[in-house]
Design a protein around this motif. Sequence first.
Motif, PDB file in Angstrom:
ATOM      1  N   ALA A  25      33.968  46.530  38.394  1.00  0.00           N
ATOM      2  CA  ALA A  25      32.867  45.600  38.645  1.00  0.00           C
ATOM      3  C   ALA A  25      31.792  46.268  39.500  1.00  0.00           C
ATOM      4  CB  ALA A  25      33.375  44.338  39.324  1.00  0.00           C
ATOM      5  N   VAL A  26      32.204  46.994  40.517  1.00  0.00           N
ATOM      6  CA  VAL A  26      31.243  47.683  41.387  1.00  0.00           C
ATOM      7  C   VAL A  26      30.499  48.759  40.593  1.00  0.00           C
ATOM      8  CG1 VAL A  26      31.025  49.205  43.397  1.00  0.00           C
ATOM      9  CG2 VAL A  26      32.454  47.151  43.530  1.00  0.00           C
ATOM     10  N   LEU A  27      31.219  49.500  39.762  1.00  0.00           N
ATOM     11  CA  LEU A  27      30.561  50.513  38.927  1.00  0.00           C
ATOM     12  C   LEU A  27      29.555  49.879  37.969  1.00  0.00           C
ATOM     13  CD1 LEU A  27      33.510  52.946  38.103  1.00  0.00           C
ATOM     14  CD2 LEU A  27      31.536  53.385  39.575  1.00  0.00           C
ATOM     15  N   LEU A  28      29.926  48.741  37.386  1.00  0.00           N
ATOM     16  CA  LEU A  28      29.002  48.030  36.499  1.00  0.00           C
ATOM     17  C   LEU A  28      27.756  47.603  37.269  1.00  0.00           C
ATOM     18  CD1 LEU A  28      28.258  46.691  33.800  1.00  0.00           C
ATOM     19  CD2 LEU A  28      29.501  44.666  34.584  1.00  0.00           C
ATOM     20  N   ALA A  29      27.940  47.039  38.459  1.00  0.00           N
ATOM     21  CA  ALA A  29      26.804  46.599  39.280  1.00  0.00           C
ATOM     22  C   ALA A  29      25.895  47.775  39.615  1.00  0.00           C
ATOM     23  CB  ALA A  29      27.301  45.925  40.553  1.00  0.00           C
ATOM     24  N   ILE A  55      27.245  39.407  43.382  1.00  0.00           N
ATOM     25  CA  ILE A  55      28.177  39.544  42.260  1.00  0.00           C
ATOM     26  C   ILE A  55      29.610  39.389  42.752  1.00  0.00           C
ATOM     27  CG2 ILE A  55      29.171  41.182  40.593  1.00  0.00           C
ATOM     28  CD1 ILE A  55      26.313  42.277  40.214  1.00  0.00           C
ATOM     29  N   LEU A  56      29.935  40.040  43.856  1.00  0.00           N
ATOM     30  CA  LEU A  56      31.294  39.943  44.389  1.00  0.00           C
ATOM     31  C   LEU A  56      31.615  38.526  44.851  1.00  0.00           C
ATOM     32  CD1 LEU A  56      31.527  43.330  46.313  1.00  0.00           C
ATOM     33  CD2 LEU A  56      32.515  42.747  44.076  1.00  0.00           C
ATOM     34  N   TYR A  57      30.631  37.846  45.445  1.00  0.00           N
ATOM     35  CA  TYR A  57      30.829  36.455  45.860  1.00  0.00           C
ATOM     36  C   TYR A  57      31.169  35.580  44.651  1.00  0.00           C
ATOM     37  CZ  TYR A  57      29.666  31.658  47.046  1.00  0.00           C
ATOM     38  OH  TYR A  57      29.715  30.294  47.186  1.00  0.00           O
ATOM     39  N   TRP A  58      30.337  35.660  43.605  1.00  0.00           N
ATOM     40  CA  TRP A  58      30.565  34.837  42.422  1.00  0.00           C
ATOM     41  C   TRP A  58      31.836  35.258  41.686  1.00  0.00           C
ATOM     42  CZ3 TRP A  58      28.787  30.280  42.120  1.00  0.00           C
ATOM     43  CH2 TRP A  58      27.538  29.967  42.652  1.00  0.00           C
ATOM     44  N   SER A  59      32.191  36.539  41.739  1.00  0.00           N
ATOM     45  CA  SER A  59      33.443  36.989  41.118  1.00  0.00           C
ATOM     46  C   SER A  59      34.640  36.370  41.826  1.00  0.00           C
ATOM     47  CB  SER A  59      33.548  38.521  41.163  1.00  0.00           C
ATOM     48  OG  SER A  59      32.595  39.104  40.321  1.00  0.00           O
TER      49      SER A  59
END
Length: 175
Positions: A25-29, A55-59
């Motif tokens: 997810a971090v790589l995608l962001a 993104i991390l919050y919503w994930s």
Amino acid sequence: MQELLYTALDVACIIDMEGLSVQEAVLLAQRMHAEDKSFLAMEYRQNYRKWLWDILYWSDYMQDKIALDAEFPSVQAVSDGSLDVSDWMRDDFDLDLFFKKLRVQILYFGKKDYARMKLRTLMAAYGYQRRSKDFVRFLKTRLIFYHIQTALRGNEVCDVETMDSLDDMITFRVL
């Protein structure tokens, strides 16, 4: 056209659908912020940190959505009833998410540089049975905005409005 730009919630939904790990997810962001900045909501274009944290919050929210949604009445009571559930809901969410996910899938996930689907399947996903003018306009707007080209077998570029059969396989490519 602001509603067509990627938000952190959109990307979190895509991450959830794809079942990505936190590292992925971090790589995608990172890649999206570096390579696809013009498609990000304005608030994120110059602020990678906000982009990643949102993104991390919503994930995190997506991981435990049922429990967090169950607490909404308590939050609403604490706010003296000033929060309305309709303020937190969007009716059009899934409509644009398909095209956002399609673009991300082709650019960042796929081993192939294309995706394939029958037009009939796409129409059924939105509740259409016929190729109405409204649906074609809706579809063309998103294809143009996300720079997605449609083609039939043999890479023959096609127009969804004038295709002969709804059962022909369409190949989607990002230009």
